[in-house]
Design a protein around this motif. Structure first.
Motif, PDB file in Angstrom:
ATOM      1  N   PRO A 176      -3.882  -0.579   1.918  1.00 19.19           N
ATOM      2  CA  PRO A 176      -3.592  -0.605   3.408  1.00 19.19           C
ATOM      3  C   PRO A 176      -4.654   0.452   3.961  1.00 19.19           C
ATOM      4  O   PRO A 176      -4.806   1.641   3.480  1.00 19.19           O
ATOM      5  CB  PRO A 176      -1.998   0.064   3.530  1.00 19.19           C
ATOM      6  N   LYS A 177      -4.766   0.700   5.349  1.00 25.03           N
ATOM      7  CA  LYS A 177      -5.663   1.396   6.052  1.00 25.03           C
ATOM      8  C   LYS A 177      -4.641   2.516   6.568  1.00 25.03           C
ATOM      9  O   LYS A 177      -3.482   2.577   6.552  1.00 25.03           O
ATOM     10  CB  LYS A 177      -6.143   0.638   7.221  1.00 25.03           C
ATOM     11  N   GLY A 178      -5.369   3.997   6.844  1.00 23.23           N
ATOM     12  CA  GLY A 178      -4.707   5.005   7.560  1.00 23.23           C
ATOM     13  C   GLY A 178      -4.407   6.033   6.648  1.00 23.23           C
ATOM     14  O   GLY A 178      -3.592   7.009   7.224  1.00 23.23           O
ATOM     15  N   PHE A 179      -5.002   6.141   5.586  1.00 20.20           N
ATOM     16  CA  PHE A 179      -4.823   7.269   4.762  1.00 20.20           C
ATOM     17  C   PHE A 179      -5.853   8.484   5.181  1.00 20.20           C
ATOM     18  O   PHE A 179      -7.174   8.115   5.197  1.00 20.20           O
ATOM     19  CB  PHE A 179      -4.887   7.038   3.216  1.00 20.20           C
ATOM     20  N   THR A 180      -5.467   9.435   4.902  1.00 20.39           N
ATOM     21  CA  THR A 180      -6.278  10.736   5.106  1.00 20.39           C
ATOM     22  C   THR A 180      -6.369  11.462   4.156  1.00 20.39           C
ATOM     23  O   THR A 180      -7.410  12.349   3.940  1.00 20.39           O
ATOM     24  CB  THR A 180      -5.890  11.412   6.642  1.00 20.39           C
ATOM     25  N   GLY A 220      10.648  10.041  -2.067  1.00 20.75           N
ATOM     26  CA  GLY A 220      10.798  10.030  -0.669  1.00 20.75           C
ATOM     27  C   GLY A 220      11.338   8.557  -0.485  1.00 20.75           C
ATOM     28  O   GLY A 220      11.481   7.867  -1.411  1.00 20.75           O
ATOM     29  N   PRO A 221      11.600   8.213   0.817  1.00 22.31           N
ATOM     30  CA  PRO A 221      12.073   6.902   1.102  1.00 22.31           C
ATOM     31  C   PRO A 221      11.104   5.849   1.035  1.00 22.31           C
ATOM     32  O   PRO A 221       9.976   6.063   1.232  1.00 22.31           O
ATOM     33  CB  PRO A 221      12.815   7.006   2.487  1.00 22.31           C
ATOM     34  N   GLY A 222      11.438   4.669   0.531  1.00 24.41           N
ATOM     35  CA  GLY A 222      10.556   3.634   0.208  1.00 24.41           C
ATOM     36  C   GLY A 222      10.917   2.751  -1.090  1.00 24.41           C
ATOM     37  O   GLY A 222      12.068   2.850  -1.188  1.00 24.41           O
ATOM     38  N   VAL A 247       3.956   1.650  -9.076  1.00 23.60           N
ATOM     39  CA  VAL A 247       3.685   1.926  -7.774  1.00 23.60           C
ATOM     40  C   VAL A 247       4.679   2.264  -6.763  1.00 23.60           C
ATOM     41  O   VAL A 247       6.040   2.040  -6.932  1.00 23.60           O
ATOM     42  CB  VAL A 247       3.121   0.325  -7.141  1.00 23.60           C
ATOM     43  N   MET A 248       4.787   3.547  -5.934  1.00 19.08           N
ATOM     44  CA  MET A 248       5.630   3.889  -4.918  1.00 19.08           C
ATOM     45  C   MET A 248       4.944   3.756  -3.441  1.00 19.08           C
ATOM     46  O   MET A 248       3.737   4.224  -3.157  1.00 19.08           O
ATOM     47  CB  MET A 248       5.797   5.224  -5.218  1.00 19.08           C
ATOM     48  N   ALA A 249       5.554   2.779  -2.843  1.00 20.26           N
ATOM     49  CA  ALA A 249       5.405   2.755  -1.293  1.00 20.26           C
ATOM     50  C   ALA A 249       6.091   3.227  -0.371  1.00 20.26           C
ATOM     51  O   ALA A 249       7.616   3.019  -0.577  1.00 20.26           O
ATOM     52  CB  ALA A 249       5.131   1.180  -1.035  1.00 20.26           C
ATOM     53  N   SER A 250       5.835   4.055   0.581  1.00 22.35           N
ATOM     54  CA  SER A 250       6.735   4.760   1.459  1.00 22.35           C
ATOM     55  C   SER A 250       7.348   3.568   2.689  1.00 22.35           C
ATOM     56  O   SER A 250       6.613   2.336   2.439  1.00 22.35           O
ATOM     57  CB  SER A 250       6.065   5.836   2.469  1.00 22.35           C
ATOM     58  N   PRO A 283       6.890  -3.634   3.409  1.00 25.65           N
ATOM     59  CA  PRO A 283       6.440  -4.916   3.572  1.00 25.65           C
ATOM     60  C   PRO A 283       5.161  -5.403   2.761  1.00 25.65           C
ATOM     61  O   PRO A 283       5.150  -6.637   2.577  1.00 25.65           O
ATOM     62  CB  PRO A 283       6.318  -5.087   5.058  1.00 25.65           C
ATOM     63  N   GLN A 284       4.421  -4.599   2.630  1.00 24.18           N
ATOM     64  CA  GLN A 284       3.044  -5.059   1.973  1.00 24.18           C
ATOM     65  C   GLN A 284       2.854  -4.717   0.287  1.00 24.18           C
ATOM     66  O   GLN A 284       1.962  -5.037  -0.274  1.00 24.18           O
ATOM     67  CB  GLN A 284       1.943  -3.895   2.711  1.00 24.18           C
TER      68      GLN A 284
END
Length: 186
Positions: A64-68, A150-152, A167-170, A175-176
């Motif tokens: 996914p996009k948006g990681f800094t 954290g939540p996810g 794999v941990m996804a917030s 959904p992805q």
């Protein structure tokens, strides 16, 4: 059988005989490292975060996009080696809109079945109360993220004997998660 088919069969038989006669050739495939942790890998922090090639030996074809921010983590303890990358954005850890993705490979020689993940000596991201599910075309153990994660949603599977992938996804990335898991290759 045509002349071409005869030559192809003879060539295949010759190669097979050579592999049996020369032990080094037949053994070469079994001598490959079973776990994709590169020699000399060291923990580090990246700003900006590395892309889908952040983990050498692990192909992440969907990110996914948006990681800094990014963090490569390499750790050895209790007879296992962990190698993973954590992608995150600029939001605070407590912000439920925070995007965070953690992909980890765990090399644990004792791992032989998916059920053993519940007993793996992981320090972070254990599978004690996980449930069996099918996500991204894989049979995984999964549970809600909590505590330090954290939540996810947290998921893990046995890639092959001795190799676990987690794999941990917030929450915003849940959904992805199926697409992320489907496209991870070692």
């Amino acid at each position: 059988m045509t002349r071409f088919q005869q030559l192809a069969a003879l060539s295949a038989a010759t190669v097979a005989a050579a592999m049996i006669a020369v032990p080094g050739i037949a053994q070469a495939a079994s001598d490959r490292p079973s776990c994709p942790i590169p020699a000399g890998a060291k923990s580090r922090t990246d700003e900006p975060a590395k892309g889908y090639k952040a983990l050498k030996g692990v192909r992440l074809h969907y990110l996914p996009k948006g990681f800094t921010h990014g963090e490569l983590v390499v750790d050895k303890h209790d007879g296992l080696t962990e190698y993973g990358y954590l992608w995150s954005d600029d939001r605070d850890d407590m912000d439920r809109k925070r995007q965070m993705l953690w992909v980890r490979v765990v090399c644990w020689p004792e791992a032989r079945t998916l059920a053993q993940l519940k007993k793996a000596p992981l320090q972070l991201g254990t599978f004690g109360h996980a449930k069996l599910a099918k996500i991204g075309g894989r049979e995984v153990l999964t549970k809600e993220g909590d505590g330090a994660l954290g939540p996810g949603r947290y998921a893990g599977w046995l890639q092959r004997e001795g190799v676990i992938v987690t794999v941990m996804a917030s929450e915003p990335l849940v959904p992805q998660l199926g697409q992320i898991i489907r496209w991870i290759r070692l």
